[in-house]
Structures are given as structure tokens and as C-alpha cells.
Design a protein around this motif. Structure first.
Motif, PDB file in Angstrom:
ATOM      1  N   ILE A 187      -0.689  -7.761   3.973  1.00 51.90           N
ATOM      2  CA  ILE A 187       0.006  -7.126   2.883  1.00 51.90           C
ATOM      3  C   ILE A 187       1.396  -7.021   3.150  1.00 51.90           C
ATOM      4  N   ALA A 188       2.444  -6.754   2.231  1.00 50.88           N
ATOM      5  CA  ALA A 188       3.679  -6.981   2.221  1.00 50.88           C
ATOM      6  C   ALA A 188       4.277  -5.613   3.154  1.00 50.88           C
ATOM      7  N   ASP A 189       3.762  -4.540   2.986  1.00 46.89           N
ATOM      8  CA  ASP A 189       4.219  -3.377   3.462  1.00 46.89           C
ATOM      9  C   ASP A 189       3.241  -2.139   3.254  1.00 46.89           C
ATOM     10  N   TYR A 190       3.264  -1.020   3.951  1.00 43.29           N
ATOM     11  CA  TYR A 190       2.776   0.234   3.893  1.00 43.29           C
ATOM     12  C   TYR A 190       3.678   1.195   3.843  1.00 43.29           C
ATOM     13  N   ILE A 191       3.422   1.953   2.620  1.00 40.72           N
ATOM     14  CA  ILE A 191       4.511   3.187   2.592  1.00 40.72           C
ATOM     15  C   ILE A 191       3.652   4.575   2.493  1.00 40.72           C
ATOM     16  N   LEU A 192       4.362   5.301   3.549  1.00 33.36           N
ATOM     17  CA  LEU A 192       3.503   6.508   3.550  1.00 33.36           C
ATOM     18  C   LEU A 192       4.142   7.725   2.481  1.00 33.36           C
ATOM     19  N   LYS A 193       3.127   8.407   1.840  1.00 30.05           N
ATOM     20  CA  LYS A 193       3.547   9.212   0.682  1.00 30.05           C
ATOM     21  C   LYS A 193       4.123  10.282   1.423  1.00 30.05           C
ATOM     22  N   PRO A 194       4.912  11.203   0.900  1.00 32.20           N
ATOM     23  CA  PRO A 194       5.682  11.013  -0.436  1.00 32.20           C
ATOM     24  C   PRO A 194       6.743   9.907  -0.146  1.00 32.20           C
ATOM     25  N   VAL A 195       6.616   9.109  -1.225  1.00 26.53           N
ATOM     26  CA  VAL A 195       7.478   7.697  -1.260  1.00 26.53           C
ATOM     27  C   VAL A 195       8.990   7.980  -1.631  1.00 26.53           C
ATOM     28  N   THR A 196       9.819   7.798  -0.528  1.00 19.37           N
ATOM     29  CA  THR A 196      11.535   7.939  -0.965  1.00 19.37           C
ATOM     30  C   THR A 196      11.690   6.693  -1.603  1.00 19.37           C
ATOM     31  N   PRO A 197      13.053   7.152  -2.328  1.00 18.27           N
ATOM     32  CA  PRO A 197      13.502   6.030  -3.050  1.00 18.27           C
ATOM     33  C   PRO A 197      14.195   4.939  -1.912  1.00 18.27           C
ATOM     34  N   ALA A 198      14.683   5.342  -0.661  1.00 17.88           N
ATOM     35  CA  ALA A 198      15.113   4.336   0.185  1.00 17.88           C
ATOM     36  C   ALA A 198      13.821   3.278   0.897  1.00 17.88           C
ATOM     37  N   ARG A 199      12.797   4.097   1.118  1.00 18.36           N
ATOM     38  CA  ARG A 199      11.761   3.358   1.447  1.00 18.36           C
ATOM     39  C   ARG A 199      11.240   2.658   0.528  1.00 18.36           C
ATOM     40  N   PHE A 200      10.831   2.905  -0.817  1.00 20.19           N
ATOM     41  CA  PHE A 200      10.581   1.957  -1.832  1.00 20.19           C
ATOM     42  C   PHE A 200      11.299   0.789  -2.135  1.00 20.19           C
ATOM     43  N   LEU A 201      12.621   0.893  -1.995  1.00 22.97           N
ATOM     44  CA  LEU A 201      13.654  -0.185  -2.190  1.00 22.97           C
ATOM     45  C   LEU A 201      13.391  -1.291  -0.915  1.00 22.97           C
ATOM     46  N   GLN A 202      13.012  -0.759   0.247  1.00 21.44           N
ATOM     47  CA  GLN A 202      12.874  -1.571   1.451  1.00 21.44           C
ATOM     48  C   GLN A 202      11.479  -2.476   1.199  1.00 21.44           C
ATOM     49  N   PHE A 225       0.913  -1.258   0.000  1.00 18.11           N
ATOM     50  CA  PHE A 225      -0.035   0.059  -0.033  1.00 18.11           C
ATOM     51  C   PHE A 225       0.938   1.258  -0.121  1.00 18.11           C
ATOM     52  N   THR A 226       0.499   2.108  -0.625  1.00 19.00           N
ATOM     53  CA  THR A 226       1.011   3.592  -0.785  1.00 19.00           C
ATOM     54  C   THR A 226      -0.065   4.382  -0.297  1.00 19.00           C
ATOM     55  N   SER A 227       0.198   5.095   0.643  1.00 16.82           N
ATOM     56  CA  SER A 227      -0.997   6.166   0.995  1.00 16.82           C
ATOM     57  C   SER A 227      -0.264   7.363   1.938  1.00 16.82           C
ATOM     58  N   SER A 228      -0.897   8.559   1.820  1.00 20.59           N
ATOM     59  CA  SER A 228      -0.809   9.822   2.544  1.00 20.59           C
ATOM     60  C   SER A 228      -1.089   9.770   3.954  1.00 20.59           C
ATOM     61  N   LYS A 229      -1.744   8.734   4.171  1.00 24.49           N
ATOM     62  CA  LYS A 229      -2.468   8.671   5.789  1.00 24.49           C
ATOM     63  C   LYS A 229      -2.303   7.651   6.526  1.00 24.49           C
ATOM     64  N   LYS A 230      -1.902   7.562   7.814  1.00 26.67           N
ATOM     65  CA  LYS A 230      -1.437   6.759   8.742  1.00 26.67           C
ATOM     66  C   LYS A 230      -2.620   5.777   9.116  1.00 26.67           C
ATOM     67  N   GLU A 231      -3.816   6.282   9.056  1.00 23.96           N
ATOM     68  CA  GLU A 231      -4.870   5.605   9.853  1.00 23.96           C
ATOM     69  C   GLU A 231      -5.537   4.531   9.400  1.00 23.96           C
ATOM     70  N   TYR A 232      -5.015   3.983   8.012  1.00 25.04           N
ATOM     71  CA  TYR A 232      -5.612   2.728   7.459  1.00 25.04           C
ATOM     72  C   TYR A 232      -4.423   1.604   7.696  1.00 25.04           C
ATOM     73  N   ALA A 233      -3.510   2.018   8.381  1.00 23.43           N
ATOM     74  CA  ALA A 233      -2.359   0.930   8.412  1.00 23.43           C
ATOM     75  C   ALA A 233      -2.709  -0.221   9.200  1.00 23.43           C
ATOM     76  N   LEU A 234      -3.423  -0.122  10.178  1.00 20.10           N
ATOM     77  CA  LEU A 234      -3.821  -1.319  11.089  1.00 20.10           C
ATOM     78  C   LEU A 234      -4.877  -2.406  10.056  1.00 20.10           C
ATOM     79  N   GLU A 235      -5.748  -1.607   9.533  1.00 17.85           N
ATOM     80  CA  GLU A 235      -6.561  -2.439   8.784  1.00 17.85           C
ATOM     81  C   GLU A 235      -5.885  -3.069   7.608  1.00 17.85           C
ATOM     82  N   ALA A 236      -4.913  -2.361   7.033  1.00 18.17           N
ATOM     83  CA  ALA A 236      -4.221  -2.760   5.875  1.00 18.17           C
ATOM     84  C   ALA A 236      -3.485  -3.924   6.459  1.00 18.17           C
TER      85      ALA A 236
END
Length: 231
Positions: free
Chosen positions: A93-108, A77-88
Motif C-alpha cells: 500500500i502507499a500509506d497507513y493513516i491512523l484516525k482521526p485523520v489530520t489535514p497534514a497527515r492526509f496531505l502527506q 488505509f485509514t484505520s483507528s487501530k495500529k495492529e493492522y499496519a504490518l499486514e497492510a
């Protein structure tokens, strides 16, 4: 890995596509601005991974993930909001990335997806068409193919049933189906693969194996009847 990007924001899609190009072995096969179009694509095309936004019109990313239940696709998941993380994360899911997506976080996040994909390939192995080697509780055990009655998907696990015992391994039905001999086993439902030699009776809606009713989905019934020589 073959991947989709599903996000209603043009800039977000462009950013993810640019980051994906920097990772060898990762191919973006399609981009969609809404989840419904992505859902229709996934009914006829297999991908390994989806980069999925959550807040989208008509169908949210969480709703799409729930509609894909039973498929082997890995979700990030890629989202600008944290509140969906628990449900996600409750959706495995494999991971939950907060936007804006950084190269390091994307690679992880991609690294996590690659690890999941590799573990699926490694957890089930077939040798000499006689034995299945399964990793059960961190121990690799030899299981005779002839002893297997059927396999059942259960969340992130596949359960192999024999007459006397059940083996649960971390993996997918797709991985199990690819490694079980097609001459002896057939998929009859998104959650079941059965041994043809272990079928007791065929009845409306399913089959009986060792006293257990196994459902047969309409999409698989014709192939099953052909293999059983039913007319």
C-alpha cells in the motif's frame, strides 16, 4: 487523481471528502459504506486511488485489497487501530493513516500516492515507435521494441523479456500497455502483454513464445483470435 472513499463510518467519509476538496487535482468520484459495493464498482470503473477503512462488515479493507491484486489502484488505509499496519504494508500500500485523520497527515499520504502515480508514467517511455526506454537499476536503457517477446507483471514491477535478457522496471502493466504500440502488442492476461509477431503456437489455455508458455485469460481470448486472424 480519481479516488474512492470506502468506510462504513459516515463521519469518516465526510472528513475524508472534505480534506480531498482542498487538494487540487484530487477528485472523489464515489463514496461507499462497504467494501463489497466498492469491489463491484472497480470491476467496471478505473480509479487511481482508494482511501480504505479496514474494519468493515462483510468484507474488510484488507480482503478488498487482496481481491484487487493485479490492478493498478493505489491504496491508502485509514484505520483507528495500529495492529493492522504490518499486514497492510505487506500488500504494497502507499500509506497507513491512523484516525482521526489530520489535514497534514492526509496531505502527506496523498503526496506519496501522487509520487507513485508519476513514477509509473515516467518509468516507461516509447519514442518513434521503435525503441522503449526503460529505467533499469537507475540507468535508462534503450530497448528495441522488435526485441521484446512479452512483458510480465511481478508485484510492483514489469519484466520485459527479450531473447537474451530480461529487464525489470518499477511500474505497472497499465503504464506498459499504454505505451507499447497497439499494432504490435496485445494484452492476453492481467499479468501478460505479448508481441503478436513473436507467437509460435496458440493452444488451449495459452500461447507459446520462445519456448515459454504464456496463459491467455478468457476475457482476452476473443480479441487475440481476431488479431491473429484465427477462425
Amino acid at each position: 487523481m480519481r479516488a474512492l472513499i470506502v468506510d462504513d463510518n459516515d463521519i469518516a467519509r465526510t472528513t475524508l471528502a472534505h480534506l480531498a476538496k482542498q487538494i487540487p487535482g484530487l477528485t472523489i468520484v464515489k463514496e461507499y459504506c462497504n467494501a463489497i459495493e466498492a469491489y463491484h464498482h472497480l470491476q467496471t470503473h478505473q480509479v487511481d486511488l482508494i482511501f480504505l477503512d479496514i474494519e468493515m462488515p462483510e468484507m474488510t479493507g484488507i480482503e478488498l485489497t487482496k481481491n484487487l491484486s493485479g490492478k493498478d489502484t493505489i491504496i491508502i488505509f485509514t484505520s483507528s487501530k495500529k495492529e493492522y499496519a504490518l499486514e497492510a504494508f505487506e500488500l504494497n500500500i502507499a500509506d497507513y493513516i491512523l484516525k482521526p485523520v489530520t489535514p497534514a497527515r492526509f496531505l502527506q499520504a496523498v503526496g506519496k500516492a501522487q509520487s507513485i502515480l508519476e513514477s509509473r508514467k515516467e518509468n516507461v517511455q516509447v519514442t518513434q515507435n521503435e525503441f522503449l526506454f526503460v529505467r533499469d537499476s537507475n540507468i535508462t536503457r534503450r530497448l528495441k521494441l522488435d526485441d521484446i517477446f512479452y512483458a510480465e507483471a511481478m508485484g510492483d514491477y514489469v519484466k520485459f523479456y527479450t531473447k537474451e535478457k530480461m529487464f525489470a522496471i518499477h511500474g505497472t502493466m497499465k503504464a506498459a500497455e499504454e505505451r507499447l504500440p497497439k499494432n504490435d502488442f496485445i494484452r492476453v492476461h492481467r499479468s501478460y502483454i505479448i508481441s503478436l509477431s513473436k507467437i509460435d503456437t496458440l493452444q488451449d489455455g495459452g500461447i507459446m513464445i520462445n519456448g515459454k508458455f504464456v496463459p491467455v485469460a478468457d476475457a482476452y481470448r476473443k480479441a487475440l483470435n481476431a488479431r491473429m486472424n484465427v477462425f
